[in-house]
Write a protein that holds these residues in place. Sequence first.
Motif, short mmCIF file in Angstrom:
data_model
loop_
_atom_site.label_atom_id
_atom_site.label_comp_id
_atom_site.label_asym_id
_atom_site.label_seq_id
_atom_site.Cartn_x
_atom_site.Cartn_y
_atom_site.Cartn_z
N LEU A 47 0.83 -1.20 0.00
CA LEU A 47 0.00 0.00 0.00
C LEU A 47 0.87 1.25 0.00
O LEU A 47 0.60 2.20 -0.74
CB LEU A 47 -0.95 0.00 1.20
N ASP A 50 2.26 1.77 -3.43
CA ASP A 50 1.22 2.26 -4.34
C ASP A 50 0.96 3.75 -4.14
O ASP A 50 0.83 4.50 -5.11
CB ASP A 50 -0.09 1.49 -4.14
N ILE A 51 0.90 4.18 -2.90
CA ILE A 51 0.66 5.60 -2.62
C ILE A 51 1.85 6.43 -3.10
O ILE A 51 1.66 7.49 -3.71
CB ILE A 51 0.39 5.83 -1.12
N SER A 54 1.54 6.78 -6.76
CA SER A 54 0.45 7.70 -7.11
C SER A 54 0.87 9.15 -6.89
O SER A 54 0.59 10.02 -7.73
CB SER A 54 -0.80 7.40 -6.28
N LEU A 128 -5.73 11.88 -3.06
CA LEU A 128 -5.90 10.47 -2.65
C LEU A 128 -7.25 9.94 -3.09
O LEU A 128 -7.36 8.80 -3.58
CB LEU A 128 -5.72 10.34 -1.14
N TYR A 133 -8.28 5.95 -3.26
CA TYR A 133 -7.87 5.35 -1.99
C TYR A 133 -8.98 5.56 -0.96
O TYR A 133 -9.75 6.52 -1.04
CB TYR A 133 -6.58 5.99 -1.48
N VAL A 135 -9.75 6.86 2.43
CA VAL A 135 -9.07 7.79 3.32
C VAL A 135 -10.00 8.27 4.43
O VAL A 135 -11.20 8.42 4.23
CB VAL A 135 -8.50 9.02 2.57
N VAL A 146 -4.72 6.25 5.00
CA VAL A 146 -5.15 5.45 3.86
C VAL A 146 -5.14 4.00 4.31
O VAL A 146 -4.12 3.49 4.78
CB VAL A 146 -4.20 5.64 2.65
N HIS A 149 -7.51 0.58 -1.19
CA HIS A 149 -8.09 1.13 -2.41
C HIS A 149 -9.60 0.91 -2.38
O HIS A 149 -10.07 -0.08 -1.84
CB HIS A 149 -7.53 0.42 -3.65
N ARG A 150 -10.33 1.81 -3.00
CA ARG A 150 -11.77 1.68 -3.07
C ARG A 150 -12.17 0.36 -3.73
O ARG A 150 -13.09 -0.32 -3.30
CB ARG A 150 -12.37 2.85 -3.84
#
Length: 158
Positions: A47, A50-51, A54, A128, A133, A135, A146, A149-150
């Motif tokens: 995670l 990934d952030i 992004s 975000l 994400y 959040v 975070v 992910h959705r």
Amino acid sequence: MTDTDFPQPDLGPLRAAAEAAELAQAVAGLVSIDGCRLSDSDPLAPLARDIARSMTEAGLTVHHRARRYPLCRLGGVCLLAVPPGLADGPAGITVSWTPHNLLLLDRDRYGTYAGTQQAMNTALGGILRAFEYLVTPFGSGGAWLVTGHRHDAPGAGR
């Protein structure tokens, strides 16, 4: 003269190498709550990576928290892995803005420092969410937590 007289070189491999280096730089400074480098085996590492990716894609610099790192003074998006149970909350990655040390260390401009940090933290929440994400606000300083992910949420489709 035409474009065929002076063919453009294929810059694809060079762009790919530059992007790989930028992303590697972004994840190199990821740390856990204790300030140690975030190990690849940490469950929050994917995670966090990934952030970081992004934020880099959004055009933001990922802050390197380690004081020994020369570019620590530059500020940027601060990512910190938080284990479950801290403040009775879930595990996740905190995301917040850290201004450049030039602003941080200037006591006469503390209001500018605080206002910049608040504005950037608000903007980070929007970024975000744009990257989909999950959040929630974290703490009292405007940081975000975070937790995934959705599309990873139960019942969410891709």
